[in-house]
Scaffold this active site. Structure first.
Site, PDB file in Angstrom:
ATOM      1  CE  LYS A  46      -0.298   0.710   4.940  1.00 37.54           C
ATOM      2  NZ  LYS A  46      -1.006   0.645   6.150  1.00 37.54           N
ATOM      3  CG  ASP A  72      -2.977  -3.159  11.642  1.00 33.83           C
ATOM      4  OD1 ASP A  72      -1.776  -3.012  11.958  1.00 33.83           O
ATOM      5  OD2 ASP A  72      -3.567  -2.375  10.878  1.00 33.83           O
TER       6      ASP A  72
END
Length: 172
Positions: A46, A72
């Site tokens: 990303k 995460d």
């Protein structure tokens, strides 16, 4: 705790753990190995054009036809995790699960998660979410037993490392 949760809920036959960015690859690999040495990983490539905004550029690894777990450390507005989940669905993932240690979930997070491709977001209660903030897609897991056992072990001068082996979080 999170790896233990998913190892009991999902079949490893069609599972892949996905790192939401390049910086989380080591954590994702360890998490996958804690579920099973056979669970592969994939990586979201990303970029951040501006703060709190992320764009998925590519997915490294095989996700098509797989159940994926996005791992995460912290989720704030949920923009990154939601973009990643939606991209994984576009790349053919079956179901997308997400998990994190610290669920800040500020601003538009709840709405972002509710509208996303995430089937279930599993969070630890390091930041407690009251019942009225929990939506159907979010499951909160307590770390109270882990903390209690850690305090006892420290007091008794015993090692903490056994607490972090798969399956031991609930046995302690």
């Amino acid at each position: 705790i999170l790896a233990d949760y998913f190892s009991k809920k999902l079949s490893i036959d069609d599972l892949v753990v996905v790192s939401p960015d390049l910086g989380s690859v080591t954590r994702s690999r360890k998490f996958a190995n804690n579920i099973s040495k056979e669970v592969p990983i994939a990586i979201i490539d990303k970029r951040r054009p501006k703060p709190n905004v992320s764009e998925v550029m590519n997915i490294i690894g095989e996700v098509e036809g797989k159940n994926v777990i996005l791992l995460d450390d912290m989720i704030d507005t949920a923009g990154t995790i939601v973009n990643a989940a939606n991209a994984l669905k576009k790349f053919g993932a079956k179901d997308v699960y997400a998990c994190c240690t610290h669920a800040v979930l500020s601003g538009p997070a709840m709405d972002n998660i509710q509208k996303s491709a995430i089937k279930k977001l599993v969070v630890l209660d390091t930041i407690f979410l009251p019942e009225d903030r929990l939506i159907d897609k979010i499951e909160q897991i307590s770390i109270a037993k882990l903390l209690a056992e850690a305090i006892i072990r420290i007091h008794e001068k015993r090692p903490l490392s056994p607490l972090f082996e798969i399956g031991n979080a609930k046995k302690s």
